[in-house]
Design a protein around this motif. Structure first.
Motif, PDB file in Angstrom:
ATOM      1  N   GLU A 164      27.333  14.973 -19.225  1.00 54.19           N
ATOM      2  CA  GLU A 164      28.672  14.387 -19.268  1.00 54.19           C
ATOM      3  C   GLU A 164      29.742  15.470 -19.154  1.00 54.19           C
ATOM      4  N   LEU A 165      30.783  15.184 -18.382  1.00 55.64           N
ATOM      5  CA  LEU A 165      31.931  16.080 -18.263  1.00 55.64           C
ATOM      6  C   LEU A 165      33.011  15.634 -19.236  1.00 55.64           C
ATOM      7  N   MET A 166      33.602  16.612 -19.908  1.00 46.67           N
ATOM      8  CA  MET A 166      34.606  16.309 -20.928  1.00 46.67           C
ATOM      9  C   MET A 166      35.805  17.236 -20.768  1.00 46.67           C
ATOM     10  N   VAL A 167      36.950  16.773 -21.219  1.00 46.34           N
ATOM     11  CA  VAL A 167      38.139  17.624 -21.273  1.00 46.34           C
ATOM     12  C   VAL A 167      37.966  18.585 -22.447  1.00 46.34           C
ATOM     13  N   ILE A 168      38.229  19.861 -22.207  1.00 43.77           N
ATOM     14  CA  ILE A 168      38.169  20.842 -23.290  1.00 43.77           C
ATOM     15  C   ILE A 168      39.550  21.481 -23.465  1.00 43.77           C
ATOM     16  N   CYS A 169      39.890  21.726 -24.706  1.00 44.90           N
ATOM     17  CA  CYS A 169      41.189  22.329 -25.001  1.00 44.90           C
ATOM     18  C   CYS A 169      41.136  22.977 -26.377  1.00 44.90           C
ATOM     19  N   PHE A 191      46.362  22.605 -16.075  1.00 45.64           N
ATOM     20  CA  PHE A 191      44.941  22.357 -15.819  1.00 45.64           C
ATOM     21  C   PHE A 191      44.276  23.643 -15.335  1.00 45.64           C
ATOM     22  N   ILE A 192      43.217  24.049 -16.023  1.00 46.89           N
ATOM     23  CA  ILE A 192      42.414  25.208 -15.610  1.00 46.89           C
ATOM     24  C   ILE A 192      41.260  24.660 -14.784  1.00 46.89           C
ATOM     25  N   THR A 193      41.346  24.764 -13.466  1.00 45.38           N
ATOM     26  CA  THR A 193      40.339  24.180 -12.602  1.00 45.38           C
ATOM     27  C   THR A 193      39.301  25.224 -12.197  1.00 45.38           C
ATOM     28  N   ARG A 194      38.293  24.805 -11.454  1.00 45.29           N
ATOM     29  CA  ARG A 194      37.202  25.686 -11.056  1.00 45.29           C
ATOM     30  C   ARG A 194      37.376  26.146  -9.614  1.00 45.29           C
ATOM     31  N   ASP A 195      36.475  26.992  -9.133  1.00 44.74           N
ATOM     32  CA  ASP A 195      36.559  27.554  -7.788  1.00 44.74           C
ATOM     33  C   ASP A 195      36.073  26.541  -6.745  1.00 44.74           C
ATOM     34  N   PRO A 196      36.545  26.667  -5.490  1.00 43.58           N
ATOM     35  CA  PRO A 196      36.078  25.767  -4.428  1.00 43.58           C
ATOM     36  C   PRO A 196      34.557  25.843  -4.274  1.00 43.58           C
ATOM     37  N   GLY A 197      33.926  24.688  -4.093  1.00 43.35           N
ATOM     38  CA  GLY A 197      32.468  24.636  -3.982  1.00 43.35           C
ATOM     39  C   GLY A 197      31.784  24.363  -5.302  1.00 43.35           C
ATOM     40  N   ASN A 198      32.550  24.456  -6.401  1.00 42.94           N
ATOM     41  CA  ASN A 198      31.989  24.173  -7.716  1.00 42.94           C
ATOM     42  C   ASN A 198      31.846  22.667  -7.891  1.00 42.94           C
ATOM     43  N   ALA A 199      30.690  22.232  -8.384  1.00 43.81           N
ATOM     44  CA  ALA A 199      30.408  20.798  -8.517  1.00 43.81           C
ATOM     45  C   ALA A 199      31.375  20.111  -9.465  1.00 43.81           C
ATOM     46  N   LEU A 203      33.897  16.901  -8.670  1.00 45.86           N
ATOM     47  CA  LEU A 203      33.868  15.660  -9.438  1.00 45.86           C
ATOM     48  C   LEU A 203      35.214  15.391 -10.104  1.00 45.86           C
ATOM     49  N   ALA A 204      35.869  16.448 -10.596  1.00 44.03           N
ATOM     50  CA  ALA A 204      37.182  16.283 -11.224  1.00 44.03           C
ATOM     51  C   ALA A 204      38.204  15.791 -10.202  1.00 44.03           C
ATOM     52  N   GLU A 205      38.166  16.355  -8.991  1.00 36.04           N
ATOM     53  CA  GLU A 205      39.100  15.924  -7.956  1.00 36.04           C
ATOM     54  C   GLU A 205      38.892  14.452  -7.611  1.00 36.04           C
ATOM     55  N   LYS A 206      37.636  14.017  -7.522  1.00 35.97           N
ATOM     56  CA  LYS A 206      37.346  12.605  -7.241  1.00 35.97           C
ATOM     57  C   LYS A 206      37.808  11.715  -8.394  1.00 35.97           C
ATOM     58  N   PHE A 207      37.695  12.217  -9.616  1.00 37.47           N
ATOM     59  CA  PHE A 207      38.144  11.465 -10.791  1.00 37.47           C
ATOM     60  C   PHE A 207      39.640  11.179 -10.702  1.00 37.47           C
ATOM     61  N   PHE A 208      40.411  12.213 -10.355  1.00 36.87           N
ATOM     62  CA  PHE A 208      41.860  12.027 -10.235  1.00 36.87           C
ATOM     63  C   PHE A 208      42.207  11.157  -9.021  1.00 36.87           C
ATOM     64  N   TYR A 267      30.057  11.994 -15.126  1.00 31.03           N
ATOM     65  CA  TYR A 267      28.801  12.735 -15.306  1.00 31.03           C
ATOM     66  C   TYR A 267      28.517  13.603 -14.082  1.00 31.03           C
ATOM     67  N   THR A 268      27.870  14.727 -14.341  1.00 33.63           N
ATOM     68  CA  THR A 268      27.371  15.567 -13.260  1.00 33.63           C
ATOM     69  C   THR A 268      25.848  15.480 -13.249  1.00 33.63           C
ATOM     70  N   PRO A 269      25.226  15.330 -12.072  1.00 30.10           N
ATOM     71  CA  PRO A 269      23.761  15.270 -12.038  1.00 30.10           C
ATOM     72  C   PRO A 269      23.154  16.661 -12.194  1.00 30.10           C
ATOM     73  N   LEU A 270      21.953  16.712 -12.706  1.00 29.29           N
ATOM     74  CA  LEU A 270      21.193  17.956 -12.767  1.00 29.29           C
ATOM     75  C   LEU A 270      20.033  17.800 -11.788  1.00 29.29           C
ATOM     76  N   GLU A 271      20.056  18.579 -10.709  1.00 27.21           N
ATOM     77  CA  GLU A 271      19.113  18.388  -9.612  1.00 27.21           C
ATOM     78  C   GLU A 271      18.262  19.640  -9.397  1.00 27.21           C
ATOM     79  N   VAL A 272      16.983  19.418  -9.090  1.00 25.69           N
ATOM     80  CA  VAL A 272      16.085  20.489  -8.663  1.00 25.69           C
ATOM     81  C   VAL A 272      15.893  20.322  -7.155  1.00 25.69           C
ATOM     82  N   ILE A 273      16.144  21.386  -6.385  1.00 26.59           N
ATOM     83  CA  ILE A 273      16.014  21.289  -4.934  1.00 26.59           C
ATOM     84  C   ILE A 273      15.070  22.381  -4.410  1.00 26.59           C
TER      85      ILE A 273
END
Length: 311
Positions: A164-169, A191-199, A203-208, A267-273
Motif C-alpha cells: 500500500e502507498l501512503m502519504v508520509i509527513c 510535494f516531495i515526488t520521485r524521479d522519472p521512471g519510478n513506479a 502511480l501517484a501521477e495517475k492517482f492525481f 497499491y503498488t504491485p511487487l513483481e518478479v520478472i
C-alpha cells in the motif's frame, strides 16, 4: 568457464562503450581495454572501431561476436547442468531491484538464501522499476524485482503481492491527523515526488490525474531518486511524500514519520520478472521461487489482505 576475453568483448560490443562495459562487469576501464587488446592480438586483427563516443564492430568483430554469444550461452548452460548434478547451487546471480525493494525487502530475501546456498554470489543492481525492467528485457540481469506491472512480451512475470502507498509527513504536519486523504486534500501542500521512471511516481501521477488534477497544479518542492532522502525531507517538515507501507515501518515505530492512507486506496504491485526466452538455470528458478515464497509471506505480515494477491 568461458574465456574472460570473450566475456569482456561481448560486453563492450553489446553496450557499445568501454565505460558502460566496465560498469556492467565491475571492472576498471583500463582492465577492459587490456582484455580487448589481448583478444585482437590473438586474432591478429582489429575487432572494434572506436570513434564518436561509441564502439562498433568490424567485419571480423561481427564474426567473433556471433561465436562469443554461442560460447557464453553454452558455458552458462554447462555450469548450471553440472551444478544440478552436484545438487549444490553456485555461481553469480545478477539481481535488479527498485529502490524501495532494495531498502526494505531485499536484505530479508538474501539472508536466508545465502545461508542455504553459501556458494551463490548475489550481485544486486539498484535502479528504478523502469530501468530494471529494461535491463531484464535486454538480458543484462538474470532476474528483476519491480513495482510495476510489465507487459513486455520478452519477460515472464509473477505477481507476488502488493504494497500500500501512503502519504508520509512529519508528525504534527497539518495532514498528519487525517484518517485518509483524497487528492484534493493534498493540493495546497509541498510535494516531495520521485524521479522519472519510478513506479511510485507513476502511480501517484495517475492517482492525481484520476481526480482531475494535473501535476502542474501541485506544489512540487523536490524530485528525489532516493527513498531515504524522501523520508528524511518529509520527517524534517519540508513537505509530504508518498511511500510504500513496508518501507516506513521502522520510521513509524520510532516516531519519525506519520502515515495516512490515500482515498481511494493505492497499491503498488511487487513483481518478479525473468527474461522469457533465456536459458533457465536452476539457480535463477530457485531464487525466483524463494522470492515468491518469502516476499509473499513478508507482505502478508504487514498487510493480511495480501493473502489472496499472489498468483
Amino acid at each position: 568457464m568461458a574465456d574472460r576475453r570473450l566475456q569482456v568483448f561481448h560486453a563492450v560490443a553489446k553496450h557499445g562503450s568501454f565505460t558502460r562495459a566496465a560498469e556492467h562487469l565491475f571492472m576498471t576501464q583500463p582492465a577492459v581495454t587490456f582484455q580487448i587488446k589481448q583478444l585482437e592480438e590473438h586474432f591478429n586483427t582489429r575487432l572494434l572501431e572506436r570513434g564518436h563516443g561509441r564502439v562498433s564492430l568490424t567485419p571480423a568483430g561481427e564474426i567473433v561476436m556471433a561465436y562469443a554469444e554461442r560460447i557464453l550461452d553454452m558455458s552458462e548452460e554447462l555450469e548450471s547442468r553440472v551444478s544440478e548434478l552436484t545438487d549444490e547451487l553456485a555461481g553469480t546471480l545478477t539481481i535488479g531491484t527498485s529502490t524501495t525493494i532494495a531498502a526494505y525487502w531485499m536484505p530479508r530475501l538474501l539472508e536466508p538464501f545465502k545461508r542455504k546456498y553459501p556458494r551463490v554470489i548475489p550481485r544486486v543492481v539498484v535502479g528504478n522499476s523502469a530501468l530494471t525492467e529494461a535491463r531484464v528485457t535486454a538480458r543484462e540481469l538474470d532476474i528483476g524485482l519491480i513495482e510495476i506491472v510489465t507487459d513486455q512480451p520478452a519477460i515472464e512475470r509473477r505477481t507476488v503481492a502488493r504494497d500500500e502507498l501512503m502519504v508520509i509527513c512529519q508528525p504534527g504536519h497539518p495532514l498528519s491527523g487525517e484518517a485518509s486523504l483524497e487528492a484534493i486534500d493534498l493540493m495546497g501542500y509541498p510535494f516531495i515526488t520521485r524521479d522519472p521512471g519510478n513506479a511510485i511516481r507513476e502511480l501517484a501521477e495517475k492517482f492525481f490525474e484520476s481526480a482531475g488534477i494535473s501535476m502542474d497544479q501541485l506544489i512540487i518542492c523536490a524530485e528525489i531518486g532516493s527513498l531515504a532522502t524522501v523520508k528524511y525531507l518529509a520527517s524534517c517538515g519540508l513537505g509530504y511524500g508518498i511511500a510504500s507501507r513496508a518501507a516506513i515501518q521502522r520510521d513509524l515505530r520510532e516516531g519519525r514519520l506519520a502515515a495516512i492512507p490515500l482515498e481511494p486506496r493505492l497499491y503498488t504491485p511487487l513483481e518478479v520478472i525473468i527474461p522469457k526466452d533465456k536459458f533457465r538455470s536452476r539457480l535463477i528458478a530457485t531464487f525466483a521461487d524463494h522470492v515468491v515464497e518469502v516476499l509473499g509471506r513478508m507482505a502478508e505480515e504487514i498487510d493480511p489482505s495480501n493473502e489472496s494477491v499472489a498468483d
